[in-house]
Scaffold this motif. Structure first.
Motif, PDB file in Angstrom:
ATOM      1  N   GLN A  62       0.615  -0.522  -0.136  1.00  0.00           N
ATOM      2  CA  GLN A  62       0.080   0.200   0.077  1.00  0.00           C
ATOM      3  C   GLN A  62       0.959   1.364  -0.034  1.00  0.00           C
ATOM      4  O   GLN A  62       1.951   0.961   0.346  1.00  0.00           O
ATOM      5  CB  GLN A  62      -0.540   0.082   1.275  1.00  0.00           C
ATOM      6  CG  GLN A  62      -1.672   1.567   1.130  1.00  0.00           C
ATOM      7  CD  GLN A  62      -2.924   1.493   2.187  1.00  0.00           C
ATOM      8  OE1 GLN A  62      -3.619   0.224   2.983  1.00  0.00           O
ATOM      9  NE2 GLN A  62      -3.363   2.830   2.224  1.00  0.00           N
ATOM     10  N   ASP A  65      -3.585   5.943  -0.872  1.00  0.00           N
ATOM     11  CA  ASP A  65      -4.722   5.502  -0.898  1.00  0.00           C
ATOM     12  C   ASP A  65      -4.537   4.375  -2.208  1.00  0.00           C
ATOM     13  O   ASP A  65      -5.755   4.355  -2.735  1.00  0.00           O
ATOM     14  CB  ASP A  65      -5.207   6.538  -1.878  1.00  0.00           C
ATOM     15  CG  ASP A  65      -5.414   7.661  -2.668  1.00  0.00           C
ATOM     16  OD1 ASP A  65      -4.260   7.233  -3.326  1.00  0.00           O
ATOM     17  OD2 ASP A  65      -6.438   8.032  -3.530  1.00  0.00           O
ATOM     18  N   GLU A  66      -2.865   3.874  -2.747  1.00  0.00           N
ATOM     19  CA  GLU A  66      -3.610   2.896  -3.684  1.00  0.00           C
ATOM     20  C   GLU A  66      -2.559   1.434  -3.138  1.00  0.00           C
ATOM     21  O   GLU A  66      -1.906   1.758  -1.951  1.00  0.00           O
ATOM     22  CB  GLU A  66      -2.625   2.890  -5.466  1.00  0.00           C
ATOM     23  CG  GLU A  66      -3.650   4.431  -5.444  1.00  0.00           C
ATOM     24  CD  GLU A  66      -2.869   4.606  -7.143  1.00  0.00           C
ATOM     25  OE1 GLU A  66      -2.009   3.579  -7.407  1.00  0.00           O
ATOM     26  OE2 GLU A  66      -3.313   4.669  -8.097  1.00  0.00           O
ATOM     27  N   GLU A  68      -1.248  -2.127  -4.425  1.00  0.00           N
ATOM     28  CA  GLU A  68      -0.656  -3.285  -5.176  1.00  0.00           C
ATOM     29  C   GLU A  68      -1.052  -5.053  -5.151  1.00  0.00           C
ATOM     30  O   GLU A  68      -0.592  -4.963  -3.625  1.00  0.00           O
ATOM     31  CB  GLU A  68       0.539  -3.156  -5.587  1.00  0.00           C
ATOM     32  CG  GLU A  68       0.399  -3.467  -7.620  1.00  0.00           C
ATOM     33  CD  GLU A  68       1.995  -3.667  -8.155  1.00  0.00           C
ATOM     34  OE1 GLU A  68       2.752  -3.863  -9.380  1.00  0.00           O
ATOM     35  OE2 GLU A  68       2.886  -2.018  -7.462  1.00  0.00           O
ATOM     36  N   VAL A  98      -7.553   2.626   1.324  1.00  0.00           N
ATOM     37  CA  VAL A  98      -7.374   2.631  -0.448  1.00  0.00           C
ATOM     38  C   VAL A  98      -8.771   2.346  -1.337  1.00  0.00           C
ATOM     39  O   VAL A  98     -10.215   2.181  -0.378  1.00  0.00           O
ATOM     40  CB  VAL A  98      -6.851   0.965  -0.003  1.00  0.00           C
ATOM     41  CG1 VAL A  98      -7.327   0.562  -1.802  1.00  0.00           C
ATOM     42  CG2 VAL A  98      -5.211   0.890   0.343  1.00  0.00           C
ATOM     43  N   ARG A  99      -8.165   3.660  -1.543  1.00  0.00           N
ATOM     44  CA  ARG A  99      -8.874   3.611  -3.095  1.00  0.00           C
ATOM     45  C   ARG A  99      -8.643   2.589  -4.511  1.00  0.00           C
ATOM     46  O   ARG A  99     -10.599   2.449  -5.158  1.00  0.00           O
ATOM     47  CB  ARG A  99      -9.036   4.939  -3.202  1.00  0.00           C
ATOM     48  CG  ARG A  99      -9.468   5.866  -2.556  1.00  0.00           C
ATOM     49  CD  ARG A  99     -10.019   7.144  -2.501  1.00  0.00           C
ATOM     50  NE  ARG A  99      -9.248   7.794  -3.468  1.00  0.00           N
ATOM     51  CZ  ARG A  99      -9.453   9.155  -4.666  1.00  0.00           C
ATOM     52  NH1 ARG A  99     -10.862   9.863  -3.911  1.00  0.00           N
ATOM     53  NH2 ARG A  99      -8.126   9.464  -5.326  1.00  0.00           N
ATOM     54  N   GLN A 100      -8.013   2.435  -4.505  1.00  0.00           N
ATOM     55  CA  GLN A 100      -7.862   1.545  -5.999  1.00  0.00           C
ATOM     56  C   GLN A 100      -7.274   0.920  -5.436  1.00  0.00           C
ATOM     57  O   GLN A 100      -5.593   0.525  -4.478  1.00  0.00           O
ATOM     58  CB  GLN A 100      -7.433   2.211  -7.049  1.00  0.00           C
ATOM     59  CG  GLN A 100      -8.748   3.007  -7.438  1.00  0.00           C
ATOM     60  CD  GLN A 100      -8.236   3.875  -8.656  1.00  0.00           C
ATOM     61  OE1 GLN A 100      -7.326   3.950  -8.982  1.00  0.00           O
ATOM     62  NE2 GLN A 100      -9.516   2.933  -9.979  1.00  0.00           N
ATOM     63  N   GLY A 145      -7.857  -3.706 -12.339  1.00  0.00           N
ATOM     64  CA  GLY A 145      -8.170  -3.235 -10.926  1.00  0.00           C
ATOM     65  C   GLY A 145      -9.195  -2.916 -10.164  1.00  0.00           C
ATOM     66  O   GLY A 145     -10.216  -4.139 -11.100  1.00  0.00           O
ATOM     67  N   SER A 147     -11.928  -1.551  -6.918  1.00  0.00           N
ATOM     68  CA  SER A 147     -12.227  -0.937  -5.587  1.00  0.00           C
ATOM     69  C   SER A 147     -12.780  -1.374  -4.158  1.00  0.00           C
ATOM     70  O   SER A 147     -13.920  -1.976  -4.705  1.00  0.00           O
ATOM     71  CB  SER A 147     -13.097   0.257  -6.531  1.00  0.00           C
ATOM     72  OG  SER A 147     -12.534   0.887  -6.848  1.00  0.00           O
TER      73      SER A 147
END
Ligand SMILES: CC(C)(COP(=O)(O)OP(=O)(O)OC[C@H]1O[C@@H](n2cnc3c(N)ncnc32)[C@H](O)[C@@H]1OP(=O)(O)O)[C@@H](O)C(=O)NCCC(=O)NCCS
Length: 153
Positions: A62, A65-66, A68, A98-100, A145, A147
């Motif tokens: 993290q 706010d992203e 992987e 996290v948004r995405q 991706g 969300s």
């Protein structure tokens, strides 16, 4: 299978390398795991079977706010019992703010693509010839991706 999922720190590099070797043909070595585990924002989780055996792991990073998903792998002998889904659901559910979420998957990895699509990941891009294969072939990476809220039961 009843699973216990726990986080592992930098000392887990040997264990993750051994598990990765039980899951893929081109595993990372110990030093690759040690380096990755030391990265800021990285969390590694291990799935342990009811017999006390480590059967899979997930690495998620993290940054703000992203997030992987870096790696998910399950021992070949323990597949199709919900381990990867449980690891992903716990990792995604515990992300903070996290948004995405993004990840890359080889376009010929049908099992992983089905896993991710089942958890709501959709296509956001494609990297041509991203993965090298034996014999000089190259395979595209699909960038997926997602969300929150994630469809985990
Ligand atoms: C992909 C991988 C992590 C799946 O692990 P797993 O624990 O067997 O997966 P799960 O049992 O949690 O499966 C969850 C869902 O994923 C899909 N799936 C998993 N394996 C599949 C397969 N071989 N074929 C088709 N769909 C599959 C299914 O939708 C499955 O749900 P279902 O069993 O209810 O139909 C595992 O095959 C693996 O370690 N592969 C090598 C490493 C890898 O490719 N990692 C991903 C790189 S991006």
């Amino acid at each position: 299978m009843t699973l216990t999922i726990e986080t592992v720190g930098g000392a887990g590099a040997d264990l993750l390398a051994a598990l990765h070797a039980a899951a893929v043909d081109d595993p990372w070595d110990r030093s690759a795991f040690a380096e990755t585990l030391a990265m800021a924002g990285m969390t590694a989780r291990l799935a342990i079977s009811d017999a006390g055996k480590p059967v899979g792991f997930i690495l998620v990073r993290q940054v703000l706010d992203e997030a992987e998903v870096i790696l998910v792998a399950v021992d070949r002998a323990a597949r199709r019992q919900g381990t990867a889904r449980a690891l992903l659901c716990q990792a995604l559910g515990q992300l903070d703010g996290v948004r995405q979420v993004f990840l890359e998957v080889a376009s010929d990895n049908a099992a992983a693509i089905a896993l991710y699509r089942g958890l709501g990941f959709t296509d956001v891009g494609r990297r041509r010839g991203y993965y090298a294969r034996p014999g000089g072939q190259a395979v595209d990476a699909i960038v997926l991706g997602n969300s929150p809220p994630f469809p985990c039961r």
